[in-house]
Write a protein that holds these residues in place. Structure first.
Motif, PDB file in Angstrom:
ATOM      1  N   PRO A  32     -14.533 -23.875  43.013  1.00  0.00           N
ATOM      2  CA  PRO A  32     -13.471 -23.208  42.540  1.00  0.00           C
ATOM      3  C   PRO A  32     -13.333 -24.218  41.477  1.00  0.00           C
ATOM      4  N   ALA A  33     -13.044 -24.889  41.247  1.00  0.00           N
ATOM      5  CA  ALA A  33     -12.348 -25.041  39.853  1.00  0.00           C
ATOM      6  C   ALA A  33     -13.178 -25.004  38.484  1.00  0.00           C
ATOM      7  N   VAL A  34     -14.289 -24.655  37.883  1.00  0.00           N
ATOM      8  CA  VAL A  34     -14.906 -24.286  37.559  1.00  0.00           C
ATOM      9  C   VAL A  34     -14.909 -22.618  37.349  1.00  0.00           C
ATOM     10  N   ILE A  35     -14.672 -21.830  37.883  1.00  0.00           N
ATOM     11  CA  ILE A  35     -14.469 -20.551  38.103  1.00  0.00           C
ATOM     12  C   ILE A  35     -12.781 -19.940  37.423  1.00  0.00           C
ATOM     13  N   LYS A  36     -12.438 -21.098  38.170  1.00  0.00           N
ATOM     14  CA  LYS A  36     -11.209 -21.092  36.994  1.00  0.00           C
ATOM     15  C   LYS A  36     -11.031 -21.365  35.368  1.00  0.00           C
ATOM     16  N   ALA A  37     -11.702 -22.285  35.827  1.00  0.00           N
ATOM     17  CA  ALA A  37     -11.740 -23.053  34.381  1.00  0.00           C
ATOM     18  C   ALA A  37     -12.031 -21.531  33.474  1.00  0.00           C
ATOM     19  N   ARG A  38     -13.061 -21.020  33.682  1.00  0.00           N
ATOM     20  CA  ARG A  38     -13.464 -19.956  33.113  1.00  0.00           C
ATOM     21  C   ARG A  38     -12.819 -18.330  32.352  1.00  0.00           C
ATOM     22  N   GLN A  39     -11.743 -18.695  34.147  1.00  0.00           N
ATOM     23  CA  GLN A  39     -10.229 -17.797  33.709  1.00  0.00           C
ATOM     24  C   GLN A  39      -9.856 -17.470  32.902  1.00  0.00           C
ATOM     25  N   VAL A  40      -9.135 -19.304  32.771  1.00  0.00           N
ATOM     26  CA  VAL A  40      -8.623 -20.014  31.599  1.00  0.00           C
ATOM     27  C   VAL A  40      -9.056 -19.983  30.449  1.00  0.00           C
ATOM     28  N   ILE A  41     -10.276 -19.550  30.261  1.00  0.00           N
ATOM     29  CA  ILE A  41     -10.439 -19.908  28.711  1.00  0.00           C
ATOM     30  C   ILE A  41     -10.398 -18.171  28.017  1.00  0.00           C
ATOM     31  N   HIS A  42     -11.011 -17.150  28.821  1.00  0.00           N
ATOM     32  CA  HIS A  42     -10.788 -15.341  29.419  1.00  0.00           C
ATOM     33  C   HIS A  42      -9.436 -15.519  28.772  1.00  0.00           C
ATOM     34  N   ASP A  43      -8.271 -16.274  29.377  1.00  0.00           N
ATOM     35  CA  ASP A  43      -6.792 -14.808  29.193  1.00  0.00           C
ATOM     36  C   ASP A  43      -6.926 -15.673  27.703  1.00  0.00           C
ATOM     37  N   ALA A  44      -6.737 -17.427  27.563  1.00  0.00           N
ATOM     38  CA  ALA A  44      -6.777 -17.341  26.426  1.00  0.00           C
ATOM     39  C   ALA A  44      -7.216 -17.219  25.532  1.00  0.00           C
ATOM     40  N   ILE A  45      -8.498 -16.680  24.953  1.00  0.00           N
ATOM     41  CA  ILE A  45      -9.252 -15.787  24.129  1.00  0.00           C
ATOM     42  C   ILE A  45      -8.788 -14.559  24.107  1.00  0.00           C
ATOM     43  N   ALA A  46      -8.478 -13.863  25.038  1.00  0.00           N
ATOM     44  CA  ALA A  46      -7.874 -12.354  24.809  1.00  0.00           C
ATOM     45  C   ALA A  46      -6.554 -12.377  24.119  1.00  0.00           C
ATOM     46  N   SER A  47      -5.425 -13.313  24.554  1.00  0.00           N
ATOM     47  CA  SER A  47      -3.783 -13.711  24.066  1.00  0.00           C
ATOM     48  C   SER A  47      -4.528 -13.560  22.432  1.00  0.00           C
ATOM     49  N   TRP A  48      -5.134 -14.466  21.895  1.00  0.00           N
ATOM     50  CA  TRP A  48      -5.739 -14.363  20.716  1.00  0.00           C
ATOM     51  C   TRP A  48      -6.672 -13.694  20.223  1.00  0.00           C
ATOM     52  N   LEU A  49      -6.695 -12.786  20.525  1.00  0.00           N
ATOM     53  CA  LEU A  49      -7.859 -11.938  19.880  1.00  0.00           C
ATOM     54  C   LEU A  49      -6.714 -10.672  19.521  1.00  0.00           C
TER      55      LEU A  49
END
Length: 460
Positions: free
Chosen positions: A443-460
């Motif tokens: 679950p921690a790895v799945i969560k990490a990928r979501q953190v990445i996605h959300d951060a990138i989405a907020s910067w694009l």
């Protein structure tokens, strides 16, 4: 352990002129995670870019730098996700260890293009003749690698008609991604640094300490007792003979210098920590009984050394033929000896899974023996230049494994004022979330990928 065995055999075969002579975990700091990965998306075609050899000189000689491009999900004007290759050929990060996986996923999620750039000296050679001499290796530095990336970024942005570029990397190249955003902020809208080792550390005692911290107290004390016994043996006149009798090395452990053999021992004991596998790989051999006997048993049954335990051979790193340094052993040692340090030394006080004979003086001597001249990396100057843990960079997402010793070199806390997003995956090792998704992902790895996605989405 089968996966540990498979990883070490792969790297040994790739790194060594002669199989089972030089120890892979010791040579290459950032070793191969043993977790299974899912399947990569996309199609990867190799192309070549006309790159400058020396970015500090106008009209420098040029060379052909390899890159992979996948536009299977690209929508015109969409973002470009730019993966920086690290200390191995680009094929390694694509096929053998698909750490481009998360960058590819981001490209597909955001209708973007994926591009991966091979690092100079770790694939196509940028110098005439292609030999890894000291004169040629002087073109191997963080500065030249970042300038390579900047020049290529201008080319690929024009080619794809998009100025929205997110730079990514893992481990060493994760640090490069953060540095690229720091030094060339106008070229990259954001960065994603997986296990990005942004802080150069000369005397990296934290690695052995983290290896010890990752296991139970009983296992820790037993391994530490075994190491102390070996340290005691090193203090007797015939230490080489005694180590020879115990471990059955592949060759003679000399009385004058048994340290090369200890280099192998230390590397095997601490190597699995990077993958959060110390408890699974090493501790089963230290359940009860005499801990020196346990140590011998581990090296004969818990490592890939079926017939004998190898002795670290400096000659393999002195070899200037790149064909004999396929995954970059000599090249990476050059970078350690000139800029990074990262010498995995024993801690002077407290539990550490490194013999006390593995120290800074030994590493300085090793650098001189490999390259024929005295060299000591000025990590203070390096960290002042690239800011280390005190970075002023903005819009970077840092992901680190909680059990990975390399997290001591990275950014672990978010900073909203700088738009830095940091996430630590508990119980996870080095660059785990970079691999293509797998049903076995915790679950921690799945969560990490979501953190990445959300951060990138907020910067694009």
């Amino acid at each position: 352990h089968p996966t540990h065995r498979m990883r070490a055999l792969f790297l040994l075969a790739a790194l060594c002129a002669l199989p089972l002579i030089t120890h892979a975990v010791t040579i290459k700091d950032f070793s191969m995670p043993s977790m299974e990965a899912g399947s990569l998306q996309g199609n990867y075609t190799a192309y070549y870019f006309n790159q400058q050899l020396d970015h500090t000189v106008n009209g420098s000689a040029t060379w052909q730098q390899k890159y992979f491009l996948d536009v299977s999900a690209y929508k015109p004007g969409g973002p470009i996700f730019f993966f920086l290759g690290g200390e191995a050929p680009l094929e390694f990060f694509t096929y053998e260890l698909p750490q481009i996986g998360e960058t590819v996923n981001l490209a597909h999620e955001f209708g973007g293009a994926f591009v991966g750039l091979e690092h100079r000296f770790y694939g196509n050679m940028p110098v005439k003749g292609g030999m890894l001499t000291v004169d040629n290796l002087k073109y191997l530095s963080v500065e030249q690698a970042l300038a390579d990336a900047a020049a290529f970024r201008e080319f690929i942005a024009k080619k794809l008609a998009s100025d929205v570029v997110v730079v990514t990397g893992v481990s060493y190249s994760g640090a490069l991604a953060a540095y690229a955003r720091l030094k060339y902020p106008s070229l990259y809208v954001a960065a994603y640094a997986s296990s990005g080792v942004v802080e150069a550390i000369l005397d990296f005692v934290e690695y052995g300490q983290q290896s010890a911290a990752d296991v139970t107290s009983d296992c820790r004390l037993r391994i530490y007792d075994g190491i102390q016994t070996i340290d005691d043996i090193m203090g007797i006149p015939d230490s080489g003979t005694r180590l020879q009798e115990l471990f059955n090395p592949c060759g003679n452990v000399t009385v004058e210098n048994p340290v090369p053999f200890l280099y192998t021992l230390g590397g095997d004991l601490i190597g699995p920590a990077q993958e959060a596998q110390e408890s699974e790989t090493v501790c089963p051999f230290f359940q009860d009984g005499d801990n020196l006997v346990n140590m011998v048993n581990f090296f004969h049954n818990g490592t890939p050394y079926a017939e004998c335990v190898p002795i670290f051979e400096v000659a393999s790193l002195q070899d200037t033929n790149p064909a004999n340094n396929a995954v970059g052993g000599r090249q990476w040692f050059w970078q350690k000896c000139t800029q990074w340090g990262f010498f995995k030394d024993a801690a002077p006080i407290g539990a550490s899974f490194e013999p006390q004979w593995i120290n800074l003086t030994m590493h300085y001597d090793l650098c001189e023996e490999i390259f024929g001249e005295a060299m000591q990396p000025d990590v203070d100057a390096f960290n002042a230049k690239y800011e280390g843990k005190n970075t002023t960079v903005t819009k970077v997402v840092f992901i680190n494994g909680g059990e990975d010793p390399w997290h001591h070199c990275s950014i672990l806390e978010s900073n909203s004022a700088q738009d830095i997003v940091a996430f630590v995956t508990p119980g996870v090792g080095h660059g785990r979330e970079t691999l293509p998704p797998s049903p076995n992902d915790p679950p921690a790895v799945i969560k990490a990928r979501q953190v990445i996605h959300d951060a990138i989405a907020s910067w694009l």
